[in-house]
Design a protein around this motif. Structure first.
Motif, PDB file in Angstrom:
ATOM      1  N   PRO A  15      61.323  57.469  32.136  1.00  0.00           N
ATOM      2  CA  PRO A  15      59.999  57.089  32.655  1.00  0.00           C
ATOM      3  C   PRO A  15      59.709  57.776  33.988  1.00  0.00           C
ATOM      4  O   PRO A  15      60.616  58.040  34.783  1.00  0.00           O
ATOM      5  N   ALA A  16      58.414  58.031  34.227  1.00  0.00           N
ATOM      6  CA  ALA A  16      58.011  58.754  35.440  1.00  0.00           C
ATOM      7  C   ALA A  16      58.040  57.865  36.682  1.00  0.00           C
ATOM      8  O   ALA A  16      58.066  58.362  37.801  1.00  0.00           O
ATOM      9  N   GLY A  17      58.016  56.551  36.490  1.00  0.00           N
ATOM     10  CA  GLY A  17      58.016  55.645  37.638  1.00  0.00           C
ATOM     11  C   GLY A  17      56.656  55.514  38.289  1.00  0.00           C
ATOM     12  O   GLY A  17      56.537  54.953  39.380  1.00  0.00           O
ATOM     13  N   LYS A  18      55.642  56.047  37.650  1.00  0.00           N
ATOM     14  CA  LYS A  18      54.267  55.930  38.145  1.00  0.00           C
ATOM     15  C   LYS A  18      53.333  55.997  36.946  1.00  0.00           C
ATOM     16  O   LYS A  18      53.753  56.348  35.835  1.00  0.00           O
ATOM     17  N   GLN A  19      52.066  55.660  37.173  1.00  0.00           N
ATOM     18  CA  GLN A  19      51.123  55.679  36.056  1.00  0.00           C
ATOM     19  C   GLN A  19      50.770  57.115  35.697  1.00  0.00           C
ATOM     20  O   GLN A  19      50.346  57.908  36.550  1.00  0.00           O
ATOM     21  N   VAL A  20      50.960  57.441  34.435  1.00  0.00           N
ATOM     22  CA  VAL A  20      50.700  58.795  33.929  1.00  0.00           C
ATOM     23  C   VAL A  20      49.978  58.670  32.591  1.00  0.00           C
ATOM     24  O   VAL A  20      50.268  57.764  31.799  1.00  0.00           O
ATOM     25  N   MET A  21      49.034  59.565  32.318  1.00  0.00           N
ATOM     26  CA  MET A  21      48.336  59.589  31.040  1.00  0.00           C
ATOM     27  C   MET A  21      48.807  60.816  30.260  1.00  0.00           C
ATOM     28  O   MET A  21      48.663  61.958  30.704  1.00  0.00           O
ATOM     29  N   HIS A  22      49.424  60.576  29.107  1.00  0.00           N
ATOM     30  CA  HIS A  22      49.904  61.651  28.236  1.00  0.00           C
ATOM     31  C   HIS A  22      48.906  61.836  27.102  1.00  0.00           C
ATOM     32  O   HIS A  22      48.772  60.977  26.228  1.00  0.00           O
ATOM     33  N   LEU A  30      48.512  58.389  25.493  1.00  0.00           N
ATOM     34  CA  LEU A  30      49.539  57.383  25.744  1.00  0.00           C
ATOM     35  C   LEU A  30      49.576  57.117  27.241  1.00  0.00           C
ATOM     36  O   LEU A  30      49.864  58.015  28.030  1.00  0.00           O
ATOM     37  N   ARG A  31      49.274  55.887  27.639  1.00  0.00           N
ATOM     38  CA  ARG A  31      49.300  55.554  29.051  1.00  0.00           C
ATOM     39  C   ARG A  31      50.667  55.002  29.425  1.00  0.00           C
ATOM     40  O   ARG A  31      51.162  54.050  28.817  1.00  0.00           O
ATOM     41  N   VAL A  37      55.827  50.863  30.851  1.00  0.00           N
ATOM     42  CA  VAL A  37      55.220  50.343  29.626  1.00  0.00           C
ATOM     43  C   VAL A  37      54.309  51.412  29.039  1.00  0.00           C
ATOM     44  O   VAL A  37      53.435  51.946  29.726  1.00  0.00           O
ATOM     45  N   LEU A  38      54.494  51.728  27.748  1.00  0.00           N
ATOM     46  CA  LEU A  38      53.741  52.791  27.082  1.00  0.00           C
ATOM     47  C   LEU A  38      52.700  52.167  26.148  1.00  0.00           C
ATOM     48  O   LEU A  38      53.039  51.394  25.250  1.00  0.00           O
ATOM     49  N   THR A  39      51.421  52.503  26.371  1.00  0.00           N
ATOM     50  CA  THR A  39      50.323  51.897  25.609  1.00  0.00           C
ATOM     51  C   THR A  39      49.428  52.978  25.022  1.00  0.00           C
ATOM     52  O   THR A  39      48.954  53.867  25.753  1.00  0.00           O
ATOM     53  N   TRP A  40      49.200  52.900  23.714  1.00  0.00           N
ATOM     54  CA  TRP A  40      48.278  53.831  23.078  1.00  0.00           C
ATOM     55  C   TRP A  40      46.841  53.454  23.428  1.00  0.00           C
ATOM     56  O   TRP A  40      46.452  52.296  23.336  1.00  0.00           O
ATOM     57  N   ASP A  54      42.585  49.793  23.794  1.00  0.00           N
ATOM     58  CA  ASP A  54      44.037  49.760  23.604  1.00  0.00           C
ATOM     59  C   ASP A  54      44.354  49.468  22.143  1.00  0.00           C
ATOM     60  O   ASP A  54      43.751  48.587  21.521  1.00  0.00           O
ATOM     61  N   TYR A  55      45.360  50.188  21.611  1.00  0.00           N
ATOM     62  CA  TYR A  55      45.757  49.987  20.213  1.00  0.00           C
ATOM     63  C   TYR A  55      47.084  49.241  20.079  1.00  0.00           C
ATOM     64  O   TYR A  55      47.285  48.475  19.150  1.00  0.00           O
ATOM     65  N   GLY A  56      47.993  49.474  20.993  1.00  0.00           N
ATOM     66  CA  GLY A  56      49.311  48.865  20.886  1.00  0.00           C
ATOM     67  C   GLY A  56      50.315  49.617  21.735  1.00  0.00           C
ATOM     68  O   GLY A  56      49.996  50.639  22.358  1.00  0.00           O
TER      69      GLY A  56
END
Length: 393
Positions: A15-22, A30-31, A37-40, A54-56
């Motif tokens: 994990p990046a340890g910060k908020q990242v948007m993939h 993927l947030r 925590v990874l959220t689609w 959000d999907y899951g």
């Protein structure tokens, strides 16, 4: 470049340890939160505004499932449908969900006594079929719920629950939650056809009940409330749901804002009833309710009175009776001692039939109210005389 399975696993492990948007593709991404925590998420445009849905969470929701969910979002947008509103509709997927929506969107606006259907849904519908998905709900599921109630000998209650389910399912069809009404072919008469009760207490039974009530170990509140019901002819719920603000013991009046026929009702109180209410107030523990529940801040259930009398039924030594029979006893008794029929009907909040309306034409409400007060004083005095004459006062 679209993020793939290999990149997803790397993000999961490191994990990046910060908020990242993939970013993936076509607005799907993927947030990654600061806590890993990874959220689609799906990005879409509707009526000129940008939205995200959000999907899951990954890995619980795979990349393939997230792509399918986002494809559905894009399809809805293409059809002119807001995906967020559509997803809100999808929350209603079980009978329990449907009952919740019916309570919030229909019953809250059209039913005066919400506690009753709420209690019935919680006790009889949800435990039996609440988990059933609406997409597979069939008449056999409804019958399963009703049969369970019938099996415990509660035929009248089974009829009542079927009626409630018919209301809920018909509403579900109108709102589009159900394609077909699984209760449409069912009739309440298949559960039970009630026979009109004619039971009322005669003079000797009135005297016996009046004497026995304080001797059976019943709560003081139940004893006092039962006597008030006999002396006023009102319903159980009308005393259990009443608040002290509805009573003016100085002037001797009782206002009932909610009644079975939907009309508010105000009745005078005899001296004896005022005395009983004053005694009842000593046991209300400063509650706003005349009969507070010992389990919380709300009112006592009307069933408490019924069950208490039922438990002690054998001690009275007379034909079976219920608290509701006291209403019939008061009506019959007042007619028997010469109270005019239209005054009796007004006291119990019945709509006057056409043949009796002539007796109230031209009379002021205040005049009719005092006539009702005289009637209840007569009835109260009659009860006392009956008890004394039997040596059971």
């Amino acid at each position: 470049m679209a993020i793939g399975k290999r990149e997803l696993d790397k993000v999961l492990i490191n994990p990046a340890g910060k908020q990242v948007m993939h970013n993936h593709e076509l607005g799907l991404s993927l947030r990654e939160s600061a806590k890993g925590v990874l959220t689609w998420q799906g990005k879409y445009s509707f009526e000129g505004k940008q939205y995200r849905v959000d999907y899951g969470h990954y890995p619980q929701m795979s990349l393939r499932k997230a792509e399918d969910a986002h494809a559905e979002t894009r399809h809805l947008v293409a059809e002119g449908i807001d995906p967020k509103l559509e997803r809100q509709q999808e929350v209603v997927i079980t009978v329990k969900d449907l009952c919740r929506e019916w309570m919030a969107k229909y019953a809250a606006h059209h039913r005066k006594r919400l506690a009753i259907p709420e209690r019935e849904i919680k006790a009889d519908i949800n435990p039996s079929i609440g988990h059933i998905k609406l997409s597979i709900l069939k008449v056999r599921h409804i019958n399963q719920c009703i049969d369970q109630i019938m099996a415990r000998g509660s035929k009248a209650h089974a009829r009542k629950i079927l009626g409630l389910l018919r209301q809920i399912c018909a509403w579900g069809v109108r709102r589009g939650y159900l394609k077909n009404d699984p209760t449409a072919s069912l009739r309440k008469s298949e559960c039970y056809t009630p026979k009109p009760r004619e039971r009322y207490l005669n003079r000797e039974e009135i005297a016996l009940v009046w004497k026995k009530l304080p001797e059976l170990g019943l709560s003081v509140q139940v004893v006092l409330a039962t006597k008030i019901l006999l002396l006023t002819g009102q319903r159980r719920s009308e005393i259990t749901l009443s608040k002290w603000q509805h009573l003016d013991l100085e002037s001797g009046s009782w206002f009932i804002p909610e009644t079975k026929n939907g009309k508010p009702h105000k009745i005078p109180l005899s001296k004896q009833v005022i005395s009983l209410f004053e005694e009842l107030k000593e046991y209300s523990n400063n509650s706003q309710y005349v009969m507070p529940s010992p389990k919380g801040d709300g009112p006592m259930s009307e069933k408490v009175i019924t069950r208490a009398i039922a438990r002690k039924q054998s001690h009275f030594g007379i034909e079976h009776w219920t608290p509701h029979d006291l209403r019939r006893t008061a009506i019959s008794g007042m007619n028997g001692i010469g109270v005019m029929p239209h005054i009796v009907e007004l006291l119990v909040n019945h709509s006057l039939p056409e043949m009796l309306r002539v007796y109230v034409q031209g009379k002021q409400d205040s005049e009719l109210f005092e006539m009702q007060r005289d009637a209840l004083e007569q009835w109260s005095n009659h009860i006392q005389e009956v008890c004394h004459a039997s040596g059971k006062a």
